[in-house]
Design an enzyme around this catalytic site. Structure first.
Site, PDB file in Angstrom:
ATOM      1  N   HIS A 145      -1.373  42.008  -7.607  1.00 48.89           N
ATOM      2  CA  HIS A 145      -2.082  40.844  -7.048  1.00 48.89           C
ATOM      3  C   HIS A 145      -1.457  39.519  -7.495  1.00 48.89           C
ATOM      4  O   HIS A 145      -1.821  38.463  -6.969  1.00 48.89           O
ATOM      5  CB  HIS A 145      -3.563  40.856  -7.435  1.00 48.89           C
ATOM      6  CG  HIS A 145      -4.316  42.036  -6.906  1.00 48.89           C
ATOM      7  ND1 HIS A 145      -4.405  42.317  -5.555  1.00 48.89           N
ATOM      8  CD2 HIS A 145      -4.999  43.021  -7.542  1.00 48.89           C
ATOM      9  CE1 HIS A 145      -5.122  43.430  -5.391  1.00 48.89           C
ATOM     10  NE2 HIS A 145      -5.480  43.876  -6.578  1.00 48.89           N
ATOM     11  N   ASP A 168      -1.785  51.712  -4.056  1.00 47.02           N
ATOM     12  CA  ASP A 168      -3.048  51.335  -4.692  1.00 47.02           C
ATOM     13  C   ASP A 168      -4.091  51.090  -3.596  1.00 47.02           C
ATOM     14  O   ASP A 168      -3.747  50.723  -2.467  1.00 47.02           O
ATOM     15  CB  ASP A 168      -2.841  50.052  -5.514  1.00 47.02           C
ATOM     16  CG  ASP A 168      -4.074  49.634  -6.303  1.00 47.02           C
ATOM     17  OD1 ASP A 168      -4.172  50.019  -7.475  1.00 47.02           O
ATOM     18  OD2 ASP A 168      -4.940  48.932  -5.730  1.00 47.02           O
ATOM     19  N   HIS A 212      -6.080  48.687  -3.279  1.00 48.37           N
ATOM     20  CA  HIS A 212      -6.196  47.273  -2.903  1.00 48.37           C
ATOM     21  C   HIS A 212      -4.882  46.749  -2.324  1.00 48.37           C
ATOM     22  O   HIS A 212      -3.802  47.199  -2.723  1.00 48.37           O
ATOM     23  CB  HIS A 212      -6.575  46.432  -4.125  1.00 48.37           C
ATOM     24  CG  HIS A 212      -7.878  46.844  -4.765  1.00 48.37           C
ATOM     25  ND1 HIS A 212      -7.930  47.761  -5.802  1.00 48.37           N
ATOM     26  CD2 HIS A 212      -9.148  46.490  -4.495  1.00 48.37           C
ATOM     27  CE1 HIS A 212      -9.205  47.944  -6.146  1.00 48.37           C
ATOM     28  NE2 HIS A 212      -9.965  47.190  -5.370  1.00 48.37           N
ATOM     29  N   ASP A 250      -6.810  54.413  -7.498  1.00 47.58           N
ATOM     30  CA  ASP A 250      -8.195  54.010  -7.218  1.00 47.58           C
ATOM     31  C   ASP A 250      -8.615  54.396  -5.796  1.00 47.58           C
ATOM     32  O   ASP A 250      -9.715  54.054  -5.355  1.00 47.58           O
ATOM     33  CB  ASP A 250      -8.428  52.515  -7.491  1.00 47.58           C
ATOM     34  CG  ASP A 250      -7.273  51.636  -7.077  1.00 47.58           C
ATOM     35  OD1 ASP A 250      -6.323  52.118  -6.419  1.00 47.58           O
ATOM     36  OD2 ASP A 250      -7.320  50.420  -7.402  1.00 47.58           O
TER      37      ASP A 250
HETATM   38  C1  FKS Z   1     -15.790  44.990  -8.820  1.00 47.57           C
HETATM   39  C2  FKS Z   1     -14.901  43.948  -8.181  1.00 47.57           C
HETATM   40  C3  FKS Z   1     -13.505  44.166  -8.613  1.00 47.57           C
HETATM   41  C4  FKS Z   1     -11.307  43.165  -8.531  1.00 47.57           C
HETATM   42  C5  FKS Z   1     -10.530  44.345  -8.086  1.00 47.57           C
HETATM   43  C6  FKS Z   1      -9.138  44.284  -8.637  1.00 47.57           C
HETATM   44  C7  FKS Z   1      -8.316  45.494  -8.315  1.00 47.57           C
HETATM   45  C8  FKS Z   1      -7.038  45.552  -9.118  1.00 47.57           C
HETATM   46  C9  FKS Z   1      -6.051  46.627  -8.694  1.00 47.57           C
HETATM   47  C10 FKS Z   1      -4.834  46.605  -9.621  1.00 47.57           C
HETATM   48  F1  FKS Z   1      -3.952  47.494  -9.243  1.00 47.57           F
HETATM   49  F2  FKS Z   1      -4.247  45.429  -9.618  1.00 47.57           F
HETATM   50  F3  FKS Z   1      -5.177  46.901 -10.854  1.00 47.57           F
HETATM   51  N1  FKS Z   1     -12.640  43.159  -8.048  1.00 47.57           N
HETATM   52  N2  FKS Z   1     -17.140  44.647  -8.617  1.00 47.57           N
HETATM   53  O1  FKS Z   1      -6.626  47.911  -8.753  1.00 47.57           O
HETATM   54  O2  FKS Z   1      -5.624  46.437  -7.381  1.00 47.57           O
HETATM   55 ZN    ZN Z   2      -6.455  48.629  -6.937  1.00 46.65          ZN
END
Ligand code: FKS
Ligand code: ZN
Length: 344
Positions: free
Chosen positions: A161, A197, A199, A286
């Protein structure tokens, strides 16, 4: 396969985050890397090596010097301003506000400028941990450059990110991008990044958006409903010379193996068409059905199949750890990808 790992990741721990209105323990916690490491030892994947320390130069190939200075110094500035706790941004430029292209002088305004959310804070030692995660990625890239078929960079904090000059989504330095750039700088003409991933890898996308020498393919939760929102749509295909070299596969909540695999196979074919001489995998697990912050339905055995298919590219491959929050299963799932690769 060599694993690069350093206990210095413990230097970063944000402690808490706000999740759907509650203050909870952060999902991105040090135990994550520990459980992956113990699984690597349990299955005897290969040697676990401490990465050397690198200069700032290979990191500055991806991130701006002003951003790196900011990350290094902002905690001291925060304390000097008489503030307790950790460094947290709290307000961002809304679409109603005009864009700016240079950092404001005030501390909070600058924090806002260099970030896009408050998933994670900056602690006294976050900079050191992030530097060591980048070292971990660089050491993995160097192993691949030295002739290893594959390597695993067990990075923490994660990176995909983080953009050229911003942090967010638990990420500070873009480990996968730094590694991909290293591969480019040391002799690989075309490098592909396969971001699996859950995200969208918005930081990696931003870094390589106008380039044709680094292809990014990302499978992720549709930004219409999933973090980081606003970016990751299929219509984002790259700009200028990079047009056609950014491939997004937004997928709906509830996506299971069959639909995920179809998207994966489409991306796989297009990466093959690109004919990369090296591959970087942004390895998040994830996508697992029991992940506490995600909404895909992959099962443990699927990660073995994914690893085997990645091996079919038959190019030097660097795996870089990103997300995965179902801590009990995280070690097995992440290492399944690596074992699936090795057995293929
Ligand atoms: C939970 C909300 C979480 C943030 C999510 C971030 C994901 C991070 C990721 C990385 F690979 F960068 F670690 N919001 N209530 O998994 O993409
Ligand atoms: Zn992620």
């Amino acid at each position: 396969m060599k694993t690069f790992y350093t206990a210095d990741h413990h230097l970063h721990h944000s402690g808490m985050e706000v999740s759907f209105g509650s203050i909870v323990e952060t999902f991105e916690k040090p135990e994550r890397a520990e459980i992956v490491l113990s699984r690597i030892k349990e299955v005897g994947l290969g040697p676990v090596l401490d990465p050397q320390r690198y200069e700032r130069e290979p990191i500055e190939r991806v991130h701006t010097a002003d951003y790196l200075d900011f990350l290094e110094n902002v905690f001291a500035e925060w304390r000097a301003a008489g503030r307790d706790g950790e460094v947290w941004p709290y307000s961002w430029r809304h679409r109603s506000m005009p864009p700016i292209d240079s950092p404001p002088s005030g501390l909070d305004a600058r924090l806002s400028y260099y970030s896009f959310d408050m998933a994670g804070s900056i602690t006294e030692t976050t900079w050191q941990a992030a530097r060591r995660a980048a070292d971990t990625a660089l050491a993995g890239a160097d192993a691949v450059l030295a002739g290893d078929r594959a390597a695993f960079s067990l990075c923490r904090p994660p990176g995909h990110h983080a953009g050229r000059d911003f942090f967010g989504g638990y990420c500070y330095l873009n480990n996968a991008a730094i590694a991909a750039q290293r591969l480019r700088d040391r002799g690989h003409d075309r490098v592909a990044i396969f971001d699996i991933d859950y995200h969208h890898g918005n930081g990696t996308q931003e870094i390589f958006y106008d380039r044709a020498d680094v292809l990014l393919a990302s499978l992720h939760g549709d930004p219409d409903f999933e973090f980081p929102f606003h970016l990751g749509y299929a219509r984002e295909r790259g700009a200028g010379p990079g047009e056609g070299y950014n491939l997004n596969y937004p997928l709906p909540a509830g996506t299971g193996w069959a639909e995920w695999r179809d998207a994966f196979e489409d991306a796989h074919a297009r990466i093959r068409d690109f004919q990369p001489s090296a591959l970087v995998v942004s390895l998040g697990v994830d996508t697992f059905k029991d992940d506490p912050i995600s909404q895909f339905m992959l099962e443990g055995g699927h990660f073995l199949l994914i690893g085997a298919r990645i091996a079919a590219f038959d190019v030097p491959t660097l795996f870089v750890m990103e997300g995965g929050y179902a801590v009990e299963a995280l070690g097995v799932n992440a290492v399944n990808v690596l074992q699936g690769f090795e057995r293929a």
